[in-house]
Design a protein around this motif. Structure first.
Motif, PDB file in Angstrom:
ATOM      1  N   TYR A 152       1.369 -72.663  49.340  1.00  0.00           N
ATOM      2  CA  TYR A 152       0.886 -71.627  48.423  1.00  0.00           C
ATOM      3  C   TYR A 152       1.279 -71.924  46.977  1.00  0.00           C
ATOM      4  CZ  TYR A 152       0.023 -69.232  52.789  1.00  0.00           C
ATOM      5  OH  TYR A 152      -0.419 -68.910  54.043  1.00  0.00           O
ATOM      6  N   THR A 153       2.483 -72.423  46.783  1.00  0.00           N
ATOM      7  CA  THR A 153       2.877 -72.786  45.419  1.00  0.00           C
ATOM      8  C   THR A 153       2.060 -73.981  44.941  1.00  0.00           C
ATOM      9  OG1 THR A 153       4.747 -74.045  46.308  1.00  0.00           O
ATOM     10  CG2 THR A 153       5.201 -71.828  45.458  1.00  0.00           C
ATOM     11  N   TRP A 154       1.756 -74.914  45.842  1.00  0.00           N
ATOM     12  CA  TRP A 154       0.892 -76.039  45.462  1.00  0.00           C
ATOM     13  C   TRP A 154      -0.506 -75.544  45.108  1.00  0.00           C
ATOM     14  CZ3 TRP A 154       1.803 -80.711  43.861  1.00  0.00           C
ATOM     15  CH2 TRP A 154       2.980 -81.353  44.233  1.00  0.00           C
ATOM     16  N   ILE A 155      -1.034 -74.643  45.900  1.00  0.00           N
ATOM     17  CA  ILE A 155      -2.369 -74.090  45.623  1.00  0.00           C
ATOM     18  C   ILE A 155      -2.370 -73.369  44.282  1.00  0.00           C
ATOM     19  CG2 ILE A 155      -4.042 -72.330  46.351  1.00  0.00           C
ATOM     20  CD1 ILE A 155      -3.370 -73.115  49.261  1.00  0.00           C
ATOM     21  N   GLY A 156      -1.338 -72.588  44.029  1.00  0.00           N
ATOM     22  CA  GLY A 156      -1.230 -71.878  42.748  1.00  0.00           C
ATOM     23  C   GLY A 156      -1.147 -72.839  41.575  1.00  0.00           C
ATOM     24  N   PHE A 157      -0.300 -73.852  41.708  1.00  0.00           N
ATOM     25  CA  PHE A 157      -0.135 -74.835  40.641  1.00  0.00           C
ATOM     26  C   PHE A 157      -1.439 -75.586  40.372  1.00  0.00           C
ATOM     27  CE2 PHE A 157       0.720 -79.373  39.732  1.00  0.00           C
ATOM     28  CZ  PHE A 157       1.146 -79.242  38.425  1.00  0.00           C
ATOM     29  N   LEU A 158      -2.075 -76.077  41.433  1.00  0.00           N
ATOM     30  CA  LEU A 158      -3.322 -76.832  41.260  1.00  0.00           C
ATOM     31  C   LEU A 158      -4.460 -75.942  40.748  1.00  0.00           C
ATOM     32  CD1 LEU A 158      -3.143 -79.153  44.389  1.00  0.00           C
ATOM     33  CD2 LEU A 158      -2.660 -79.744  42.000  1.00  0.00           C
ATOM     34  N   TYR A 181      10.396 -77.705  41.680  1.00  0.00           N
ATOM     35  CA  TYR A 181      10.379 -78.497  42.913  1.00  0.00           C
ATOM     36  C   TYR A 181      11.728 -79.173  43.160  1.00  0.00           C
ATOM     37  CZ  TYR A 181       8.947 -82.000  46.337  1.00  0.00           C
ATOM     38  OH  TYR A 181       8.857 -82.776  47.459  1.00  0.00           O
ATOM     39  N   PHE A 182      12.317 -79.757  42.114  1.00  0.00           N
ATOM     40  CA  PHE A 182      13.570 -80.486  42.292  1.00  0.00           C
ATOM     41  C   PHE A 182      14.781 -79.571  42.396  1.00  0.00           C
ATOM     42  CE2 PHE A 182      10.968 -83.965  40.444  1.00  0.00           C
ATOM     43  CZ  PHE A 182      11.037 -84.814  41.538  1.00  0.00           C
ATOM     44  N   ILE A 183      14.711 -78.369  41.842  1.00  0.00           N
ATOM     45  CA  ILE A 183      15.828 -77.439  41.946  1.00  0.00           C
ATOM     46  C   ILE A 183      15.877 -76.802  43.331  1.00  0.00           C
ATOM     47  CG2 ILE A 183      16.714 -75.213  41.121  1.00  0.00           C
ATOM     48  CD1 ILE A 183      15.912 -76.057  38.316  1.00  0.00           C
ATOM     49  N   LYS A 184      14.769 -76.304  43.800  1.00  0.00           N
ATOM     50  CA  LYS A 184      14.696 -75.641  45.107  1.00  0.00           C
ATOM     51  C   LYS A 184      13.457 -76.125  45.848  1.00  0.00           C
ATOM     52  CE  LYS A 184      17.993 -72.527  45.509  1.00  0.00           C
ATOM     53  NZ  LYS A 184      18.907 -72.477  46.614  1.00  0.00           N
ATOM     54  N   GLU A 185      13.569 -77.293  46.422  1.00  0.00           N
ATOM     55  CA  GLU A 185      12.437 -77.908  47.107  1.00  0.00           C
ATOM     56  C   GLU A 185      11.908 -77.033  48.246  1.00  0.00           C
ATOM     57  OE1 GLU A 185      11.432 -81.939  49.632  1.00  0.00           O
ATOM     58  OE2 GLU A 185      13.119 -81.967  48.255  1.00  0.00           O
ATOM     59  N   GLU A 186      12.785 -76.280  48.894  1.00  0.00           N
ATOM     60  CA  GLU A 186      12.342 -75.456  50.016  1.00  0.00           C
ATOM     61  C   GLU A 186      11.468 -74.284  49.570  1.00  0.00           C
ATOM     62  OE1 GLU A 186      16.537 -74.089  48.941  1.00  0.00           O
ATOM     63  OE2 GLU A 186      15.650 -76.009  49.382  1.00  0.00           O
ATOM     64  N   TRP A 187      11.493 -73.938  48.275  1.00  0.00           N
ATOM     65  CA  TRP A 187      10.630 -72.876  47.770  1.00  0.00           C
ATOM     66  C   TRP A 187       9.184 -73.354  47.595  1.00  0.00           C
ATOM     67  CZ3 TRP A 187      13.998 -70.550  43.267  1.00  0.00           C
ATOM     68  CH2 TRP A 187      15.062 -69.843  43.818  1.00  0.00           C
ATOM     69  N   VAL A 188       9.010 -74.647  47.549  1.00  0.00           N
ATOM     70  CA  VAL A 188       7.669 -75.201  47.340  1.00  0.00           C
ATOM     71  C   VAL A 188       6.992 -75.341  48.695  1.00  0.00           C
ATOM     72  CG1 VAL A 188       6.349 -77.146  46.477  1.00  0.00           C
ATOM     73  CG2 VAL A 188       8.406 -76.399  45.261  1.00  0.00           C
TER      74      VAL A 188
END
Length: 184
Positions: A72-78, A62-69
């Motif tokens: 869908y990445t939140w759904i995957g992580f959760l 998230y902190f390296i490339k915030e625009e990649w988050v």
């Protein structure tokens, strides 16, 4: 045509008598030993480390490339964190069912409530016995004994959550059984 002497007509008497089902000893009647309670701590600590690892990895991402988050990445992580939490609940629920039994000719391990699994390995099928211990198991003084039969790379039966001394004793016992049966 050559017929080996042990296969000659004189030695071909074969008898295969039926066995009454009520004379077969039931594994349910055999007293079983539960695995060490500290093994549940190992499983819970392991899942906690997974949760922390993935949370840190996600935070770094998230902190390296915030625009990649994105959503869908939140759904995957959760979803991943939820699955690990579900596995933790299952460990707690199933843990009391993890038991093993030694009998004259075999070893049995069982676990599960909703999905019950029972594995029995006869001593005359044993080919290899291994004792292993991961870092968390070592921290709690535990080990596991792995039993292998012919034809496989993976262990056919794993007895987890044993005190290290007990695991060593069982390993030696299984090795003696292998020698008795000529499997060494």
């Amino acid at each position: 045509i050559y017929i080996h002497p042990t296969l000659s007509m004189q030695n071909t008497f074969f008898e295969n008598l039926p066995i009454p089902i009520d004379t077969i000893p039931a594994i349910e009647d055999c007293p079983k030993t539960g695995i060490e309670r500290n093994y549940l701590k190992v499983l819970l600590l392991q899942n906690t480390l997974y949760i922390v690892f993935f949370a840190l990895a996600f935070a770094i991402f998230y902190f390296i490339k915030e625009e990649w988050v994105n959503r869908y990445t939140w759904i995957g992580f959760l979803s991943l964190q939820g699955l690990i939490l579900l596995q933790t609940v299952i460990h707690v629920f199933v843990f009391p069912t993890r038991k093993y039994a030694l009998r004259t000719h075999d070893v049995c391990y069982e676990q599960g409530k909703l999905f019950f699994k029972q594995t029995i390995v006869p001593f005359n099928r044993l080919q290899h016995v291994a004792l292993s211990q991961g870092p968390l198991e070592k921290l709690f003084g535990l080990a596991k004994v792995k039993l292998f039969t012919a034809g496989g790379v993976q262990a056919d039966l794993i007895l987890p959550g044993l005190k290290y001394d007990t695991a060593e004793e069982l390993k030696e016992y299984f090795l003696k059984e292998m020698q008795k049966n000529g499997n060494s």
